[in-house]
Write an enzyme that holds these catalytic residues in place. Structure first.
Site: not given
Ligand code: GLC
Length: 533
Positions: A208, A272
């Site tokens: 993440d 991500e």
């Molecule tokens: C990422 C997740 C999102 C979350 C953020 C903070 O972008 O996909 O849903 O709110 O991280 O953890």
């Protein structure tokens, strides 16, 4: 589920496989509390197998106060009771593996919940050994925050702790303090959580918010964003030059990779990071020591027009490092749904694009049904993004509504009112209705997944652009002598297109017969897959 033998030999599973994102709160409820859970996932594993995907990535199911619905973790190695327990988790992994399905977990290294034991210790006093596990700074001379950094979720990225007289940094909610990855023990502790899930048999992680992992050590201000205007997220008023994509992140990713590489069966590491292509490519690592798949989100933001899409694919393919394997994403739990962005008819064409491009595709739960963003009445808003910054269209509840499984009460998702409203058309738009309807988008997705599985050319073949006009985008995949042509009509009028003579493998138009009739035009909103003779 088993790929052909030649694919197994030289091709790891995450290259030929298709990933499906399960948003667990909204997949299937088994205990009647209106929130999905692990038993629910187990009950629907056969659906995923029948759909034809190879792996499920499950958004966080760890212990959490749920301020950001699981992305605020208070214990990385425990399952939140709302989802079940470790016994249920182990059973799920076993059941998935028995069906040939891989299990990918979310890993959230950037921040924890403010209820995490580490943060409770860190904030307890300035000399606590865990003080520097998080990012603490003195107030500015006027008593305000140390600099101008902003939270992605609205307001300053600093919250004052009156007990110890300092501010702590949080890229997201104040209840999600950022870990300090420059402290050596932080990395070690977080890597241990990876090991503990790998020891339980998981097949990889989606990591993440990785580009947020480090911040500039000088704590200098972020510069203003010249293109910000009213109506955009306040967080975007500043360019995030000092707060995202700092050089040290790559060392941390490589340390995660060393952990996964030490396990058998090729666990996958997916990152991500919302970044321009030229920055994203660095996340593969200069010599392939980074992510196997830095998520490529660019199809979600590129205008849905042939020239733009062709240019994106060209740019992506040409910038990929030699050791980099491509991947494509059309939707997730943070972005407007595919069918809302491009329309229902084009979402069929988009599915064909996603599942015929070179590289690992990720499907988001519900997109295979053509789900659209569901309007959320004000009293049912749950997402902190919408609660903190209402009316800007930032809220993510509309894309997180429950899976409509059937025409039974609560769409077969739960026995009670779900945590978010169902899509208003759930009586017609549900899995049971679509599964036996050859014209449904679900049937199209299943046919595409079947075709992809049976055609090595679609998984391993090279990509070559073919034809790009105002309304039409055609490309081919080539493996040795084998060629497959994919032609997509991105508009709603007939488009002349001389398809190569050959066998029609699949059309998005259920009325088009497979076979070998010559094609001189694509129907409105039609995508076509042809194997030239
Ligand atoms: C990422 C997740 C999102 C979350 C953020 C903070 O972008 O996909 O849903 O709110 O991280 O953890």
């Amino acid at each position: 589920m088993t790929p052909p033998a030649d694919l197994q030999a030289d091709f790891v599973w995450w290259k030929h496989g298709v990933i499906y994102q399960v948003y667990p709160r909204s997949f299937q409820d088994s205990n009647g509390d209106g929130v999905g859970d692990i038993e629910g996932i187990i009950a629907r594993l056969d659906y995923l197998v029948a759909l034809g995907v190879d792996a499920m990535w499950i958004s966080p199911i760890f212990r959490s106060p749920m301020k950001d619905f699981g992305y605020d973790i208070s214990d990385h190695t425990a399952i939140d009771p709302i989802f079940g327990d470790l016994a249920a988790f182990d059973w799920m992994v076993r059941q998935a593996h028995a069906r040939g399905l891989k299990v990918i977990l979310d890993f959230v290294p950037n921040h924890t919940s403010d209820r995490h034991l580490w943060f409770l210790e860190s904030r307890s006093n300035r000399t606590n050994p865990r003080r520097d596990w998080y990012i603490w700074r003195d107030p500015a001379p006027d008593g305000g925050p140390p600099n101008n950094w902003r939270s992605e979720f609205g307001g300053p990225a600093w919250t004052f702790d009156s007990h110890t007289g300092q501010y702590y940094y949080h890229a997201f909610l104040a209840s999600q303090p950022d870990l300090n990855w420059r402290h050596p023990h932080v990395g070690q502790a977080m890597l241990d959580t990876l090991r503990s899930w790998l020891d339980r048999g998981v097949d990889g992680f989606r990591v993440d918010a990785i580009h947020h992992l480090f911040e500039d050590e000088t704590f200098a201000d972020n510069p203003p964003n010249p293109i910000w205007r009213e109506g955009m997220s306040p967080a975007e008023q500043l360019l995030r030059t000092r707060t995202v994509d700092q050089a040290e992140v790559h060392g941390a990713v490589a340390s995660m990779r060393r952990v996964t590489d030490a396990y058998d069966d090729n666990p996958v590491l997916i990152g991500e990071a919302y970044l321009p292509l030229e920055r994203l490519m660095a996340y593969y690592g200069g010599a392939g020591e980074g992510f196997h798949l830095p998520f490529n989100f660019h199809l979600m933001t590129t205008p849905w027009r042939p020239q733009e899409i062709a240019a994106l694919i060209e740019a992506y393919e040409s910038q990929l490092p030699a050791h980099g394997w491509p991947n494509w994403v059309l939707g997730n739990h943070d972005r407007s749904r595919l069918a809302s962005r491009v329309g229902r008819s084009q979402s069929r064409v988009a599915a064909m694009l996603l599942l015929t491009l070179r590289g690992t595709p990720t499907l988001y739960q519900g997109d295979e049904l053509g789900m659209v963003d569901v309007p959320i009445p004000p009293d049912r808003v749950r997402d902190p993004l919408e609660l903190n910054m209402p009316g800007l269209g930032l809220g993510r509840d509309p894309v997180r509504t429950p899976m409509p499984w059937s025409g039974e009460p609560y769409a077969g998702f739960s026995s009670t009112e779900p945590w978010l409203p169902l899509n208003p058309d759930w009586r017609d738009m549900n899995v049971a209705r679509q599964i036996d309807d050859p014209a449904s988008i679900l049937s199209l997705n299943r046919a595409l997944l079947r075709l992809r599985r049976s055609e090595p050319c679609l998984t391993r073949g090279d990509y070559r652009a073919h034809t790009v006009t105002d309304q039409l985008f055609a490309f081919e995949r080539a493996l040795g002598e084998d060629r497959i042509v994919i032609a997509l009509n991105l508009g709603d009028s007939l488009q002349s297109f001389e398809a190569p003579r050959g066998l029609i493998l699949l059309s998005t138009d259920p009325d088009r017969k497979a076979g070998s009739e010559p094609i001189a035009a694509l129907r409105p909103n039609e995508g076509l897959i042809v194997r030239p003779r």
